[in-house]
Write a protein that holds these residues in place. Structure first.
Motif, mmCIF file in Angstrom:
data_model
loop_
_atom_site.group_PDB
_atom_site.id
_atom_site.type_symbol
_atom_site.label_atom_id
_atom_site.label_comp_id
_atom_site.label_asym_id
_atom_site.label_seq_id
_atom_site.Cartn_x
_atom_site.Cartn_y
_atom_site.Cartn_z
ATOM 1 N N LEU A 118 0.832 -1.202 -0.249
ATOM 2 C CA LEU A 118 -0.008 -0.058 0.029
ATOM 3 C C LEU A 118 0.839 1.154 0.189
ATOM 4 C CD1 LEU A 118 -2.777 -1.130 2.440
ATOM 5 C CD2 LEU A 118 -2.968 -0.687 -0.011
ATOM 6 N N CYS A 162 -6.651 -7.194 5.957
ATOM 7 C CA CYS A 162 -7.528 -6.037 5.039
ATOM 8 C C CYS A 162 -8.535 -5.555 6.036
ATOM 9 C CB CYS A 162 -8.259 -6.907 3.817
ATOM 10 S SG CYS A 162 -6.871 -6.766 2.587
ATOM 11 N N PHE A 165 -7.141 -3.431 8.923
ATOM 12 C CA PHE A 165 -6.600 -2.173 8.366
ATOM 13 C C PHE A 165 -8.049 -1.424 8.325
ATOM 14 C CE2 PHE A 165 -2.824 -3.735 5.966
ATOM 15 C CZ PHE A 165 -2.059 -3.642 7.182
ATOM 16 N N LEU A 171 -8.165 2.080 6.040
ATOM 17 C CA LEU A 171 -8.336 2.033 4.702
ATOM 18 C C LEU A 171 -9.743 1.789 4.289
ATOM 19 C CD1 LEU A 171 -6.364 0.948 2.278
ATOM 20 C CD2 LEU A 171 -6.809 -1.555 3.006
ATOM 21 N N LEU A 178 -8.739 3.154 -3.786
ATOM 22 C CA LEU A 178 -8.426 2.823 -2.360
ATOM 23 C C LEU A 178 -7.870 3.821 -1.766
ATOM 24 C CD1 LEU A 178 -8.359 0.135 -1.117
ATOM 25 C CD2 LEU A 178 -6.032 -0.427 -2.053
ATOM 26 N N CYS A 179 -8.511 4.268 -0.396
ATOM 27 C CA CYS A 179 -8.059 5.433 0.374
ATOM 28 C C CYS A 179 -7.602 4.894 1.676
ATOM 29 C CB CYS A 179 -9.120 6.276 0.691
ATOM 30 S SG CYS A 179 -9.773 6.918 -0.900
ATOM 31 N N CYS A 180 -6.434 5.706 2.125
ATOM 32 C CA CYS A 180 -5.702 5.423 3.480
ATOM 33 C C CYS A 180 -5.902 6.585 4.185
ATOM 34 C CB CYS A 180 -4.109 5.227 3.157
ATOM 35 S SG CYS A 180 -3.974 3.802 2.174
#
Length: 185
Positions: A118, A162, A165, A171, A178-180
């Motif tokens: 990531l 996953c 997170f 996440l 896909l956003c963090c």
């Protein structure tokens, strides 16, 4: 598919837009993703320079615009433009180090390999100090099965990391990306 393992290495490719997945398959058909190449990158270089067959497969992982550069044109550009040749040497050295890191990471757990992936996908966003102080977006809609393949795992084995997170909001998926959360928090 851009090329398959064993194809002639007679050209390299510049990515104007999109994402390219570089991978190999074992005898059972399991895929191992070595790297992702993004906008502005060149791939397929070592086979062109060595006049050798492809050692891996390359496939678009999103809508992509690529430009093929044949061996003769690439070699002429390198001979005529020392700064370009120097950049290619630096790039190949960096990729060699990345492959070493990939081999070392295979001995770590799935969560660490996933976190590492990531960060590499978010690299462009995280190039500046301010990028580390706000949520970042990886402009790709990558299914969990593909994330698992990219870290040398299976979907069932990658599901718990996953979820771990996603649960605290680290996440999430949003509008095809896909956003963090803020990396430094």
């Amino acid at each position: 598919m851009v090329f398959l393992e064993g194809d002639a290495g007679d050209s390299c490719f510049y990515i104007e837009s999109g994402l390219i997945r570089i991978f190999c398959m074992d005898q059972s058909g399991k895929e191992m993703t070595f790297s992702l190449r993004m906008k502005g990158e060149i791939f397929g270089i070592s086979e062109v320079l060595n006049n050798s067959p492809r050692k891996a497969c390359a496939q678009t992982a999103s809508a992509s615009v690529l430009y093929a550069i044949n061996r003769q044109d690439f070699e002429a550009m390198l001979q005529e433009h020392y700064p370009l040749a120097r950049s290619v040497i630096t790039l190949l050295g960096r990729r060699l180090r990345q492959m070493g890191d990939l081999v070392r990471r295979q001995n770590s757990d799935v969560a660490n390999r996933l976190a590492s992936l990531l960060i590499s996908l978010a690299y462009e966003t995280l190039r500046t100090t301010e990028g580390w102080n706000k949520p970042c977006e990886i402009p790709l809609n990558i299914p969990q099965e593909q994330l698992a393949s990219m870290v040398g795992s299976t979907s069932p084995r990658s599901a718990p990391p996953c979820s771990s997170f996603a649960m605290p909001g680290l996440l999430w998926h949003q509008a095809g990306a896909l956003c963090c959360s803020t990396p430094l928090k």
